[in-house]
Design a protein around this motif. Structure first.
Motif, PDB file in Angstrom:
ATOM      1  N   VAL A 108      -7.775   8.687   4.940  1.00  0.00           N
ATOM      2  CA  VAL A 108      -7.764   8.220   3.551  1.00  0.00           C
ATOM      3  C   VAL A 108      -9.002   8.732   2.841  1.00  0.00           C
ATOM      4  O   VAL A 108     -10.124   8.532   3.309  1.00  0.00           O
ATOM      5  CB  VAL A 108      -7.699   6.679   3.501  1.00  0.00           C
ATOM      6  N   ARG A 109      -8.790   9.389   1.705  1.00  0.00           N
ATOM      7  CA  ARG A 109      -9.902   9.970   0.948  1.00  0.00           C
ATOM      8  C   ARG A 109     -10.427   9.020  -0.116  1.00  0.00           C
ATOM      9  O   ARG A 109     -11.637   8.865  -0.285  1.00  0.00           O
ATOM     10  CB  ARG A 109      -9.443  11.270   0.302  1.00  0.00           C
ATOM     11  N   LEU A 126      -9.254   5.514  -3.053  1.00  0.00           N
ATOM     12  CA  LEU A 126      -8.344   4.621  -3.769  1.00  0.00           C
ATOM     13  C   LEU A 126      -8.243   5.129  -5.207  1.00  0.00           C
ATOM     14  O   LEU A 126      -9.254   5.317  -5.875  1.00  0.00           O
ATOM     15  CB  LEU A 126      -8.893   3.193  -3.753  1.00  0.00           C
ATOM     16  N   VAL A 183       0.850  -1.190   0.000  1.00  0.00           N
ATOM     17  CA  VAL A 183       0.000   0.000   0.000  1.00  0.00           C
ATOM     18  C   VAL A 183       0.888   1.243   0.000  1.00  0.00           C
ATOM     19  O   VAL A 183       1.953   1.265   0.614  1.00  0.00           O
ATOM     20  CB  VAL A 183      -0.945   0.029   1.226  1.00  0.00           C
ATOM     21  N   CYS A 193      -4.739  10.771   0.276  1.00  0.00           N
ATOM     22  CA  CYS A 193      -4.962  11.024   1.701  1.00  0.00           C
ATOM     23  C   CYS A 193      -5.076  12.519   1.983  1.00  0.00           C
ATOM     24  O   CYS A 193      -4.694  13.358   1.166  1.00  0.00           O
ATOM     25  CB  CYS A 193      -3.805  10.444   2.519  1.00  0.00           C
ATOM     26  N   GLY A 231       0.528   5.755   0.084  1.00  0.00           N
ATOM     27  CA  GLY A 231      -0.352   6.887   0.307  1.00  0.00           C
ATOM     28  C   GLY A 231       0.183   8.150  -0.341  1.00  0.00           C
ATOM     29  O   GLY A 231       1.373   8.453  -0.237  1.00  0.00           O
ATOM     30  N   VAL A 288      -2.300   2.168   5.280  1.00  0.00           N
ATOM     31  CA  VAL A 288      -1.752   3.417   4.739  1.00  0.00           C
ATOM     32  C   VAL A 288      -1.592   4.453   5.849  1.00  0.00           C
ATOM     33  O   VAL A 288      -0.558   5.122   5.953  1.00  0.00           O
ATOM     34  CB  VAL A 288      -2.663   3.969   3.619  1.00  0.00           C
ATOM     35  N   ILE A 289      -2.608   4.602   6.678  1.00  0.00           N
ATOM     36  CA  ILE A 289      -2.542   5.549   7.796  1.00  0.00           C
ATOM     37  C   ILE A 289      -1.356   5.231   8.697  1.00  0.00           C
ATOM     38  O   ILE A 289      -0.601   6.122   9.113  1.00  0.00           O
ATOM     39  CB  ILE A 289      -3.862   5.520   8.589  1.00  0.00           C
ATOM     40  N   PHE A 323      -3.526   5.184  -2.496  1.00  0.00           N
ATOM     41  CA  PHE A 323      -4.612   5.922  -1.862  1.00  0.00           C
ATOM     42  C   PHE A 323      -4.284   7.409  -1.788  1.00  0.00           C
ATOM     43  O   PHE A 323      -3.148   7.791  -1.481  1.00  0.00           O
ATOM     44  CB  PHE A 323      -4.853   5.399  -0.444  1.00  0.00           C
ATOM     45  N   SER A 370      -7.093  -3.150   7.695  1.00  0.00           N
ATOM     46  CA  SER A 370      -7.610  -2.935   6.352  1.00  0.00           C
ATOM     47  C   SER A 370      -6.548  -2.214   5.522  1.00  0.00           C
ATOM     48  O   SER A 370      -5.548  -1.708   6.058  1.00  0.00           O
ATOM     49  CB  SER A 370      -8.887  -2.105   6.409  1.00  0.00           C
ATOM     50  N   SER A 376      -6.758   0.705   4.032  1.00  0.00           N
ATOM     51  CA  SER A 376      -6.666   2.112   4.417  1.00  0.00           C
ATOM     52  C   SER A 376      -5.992   2.273   5.784  1.00  0.00           C
ATOM     53  O   SER A 376      -5.217   3.218   5.996  1.00  0.00           O
ATOM     54  CB  SER A 376      -8.047   2.763   4.420  1.00  0.00           C
ATOM     55  N   GLU A 377      -6.257   1.367   6.707  1.00  0.00           N
ATOM     56  CA  GLU A 377      -5.595   1.430   8.013  1.00  0.00           C
ATOM     57  C   GLU A 377      -4.096   1.232   7.870  1.00  0.00           C
ATOM     58  O   GLU A 377      -3.302   1.864   8.585  1.00  0.00           O
ATOM     59  CB  GLU A 377      -6.189   0.376   8.945  1.00  0.00           C
TER      60      GLU A 377
END
Length: 207
Positions: free
Chosen positions: A124-125, A127, A72, A152, A74, A110-111, A150, A105, A107-108
């Motif tokens: 995350v805004r 994909l 992943v 962000c 970001g 990436v954060i 992603f 997940s 998105s998690e």
């Protein structure tokens, strides 16, 4: 894009791995093991690396159904510039990210990666891309990857500061990018982030 020989060698390795995991017949296991030995030798020669290096890269060989790994990345864009981090591995720059961890997940992940590598809290805004690494202009890899990108947004906080997994972090304009770590990020990935953020692209790009 990777060579046909590398693609075939990786496919043979995957078939052998899955076959050895599921197969019970001793004679069929011998055949799958022979295919594995051939595939590993091909990969070692194609990469000009010791055979042991190939087997180290597939520590889960024959332990499960063989599937692509997931990475992943970001993209955080502010004032016409994008966040990049300098990788410890090669001293080059990339979008923050890495392997997806089990239990989180996409998105998690990436954060988590942006916080660990640049010290920033983001949301995350969207994909904007799903890429098969083997089909892109990335540095050749003996492993097979799906790369998820992603877009962000920052949730406040100070300027980026390199975390434990990076040596530097900062924002760069598209026309002033630093040398990129081409196994992780290529200029296309960054251009597509700007296009999505500016509304020039509205659908997820994929191979």
């Amino acid at each position: 894009m990777e060579s046909h020989w590398l693609t075939h060698a990786k496919r043979l390795q995957a078939i052998a791995s899955t076959g050895l995991h599921f197969c019970k017949d001793v004679h069929d296991r011998e055949r799958y093991q022979e295919i594995a030995d051939i595939a590993h030798d091909m990969l070692a020669q194609l990469g000009n690396v010791p055979l042991e290096r190939i087997t180290d890269l597939v520590s889960d060989f024959a332990q499960r159904y063989s599937t692509p790994m997931v990475e992943v990345r970001g993209a955080l864009i502010e004032d016409g510039k994008i966040l990049l981090v300098r990788e410890q591995h090669d001293g080059l720059w990339a979008l923050p990210g890495g392997y997806a961890d089990v239990g989180l997940s996409a998105s998690e992940n990436v954060i988590k990666e942006i916080h660990e590598e640049a010290g920033l809290e983001v949301a995350v805004r969207a994909l904007y891309g799903v890429r098969h690494k083997a089909k892109g202009p990335y540095k050749a890899d003996h492993r097979d990857f799906y790369k998820l990108y992603f877009l962000c947004e920052r949730q406040g906080g100070p300027a980026p500061v390199a975390g434990s997994e990076a040596t530097d972090a900062g924002f760069f304009a598209l026309e002033q990018l630093p040398p990129l770590s081409l196994g992780r990020t290529v200029e296309r990935d960054i251009q597509e982030a700007f296009d999505f953020q500016q509304g020039k692209t509205t659908q997820v790009l994929f191979d």
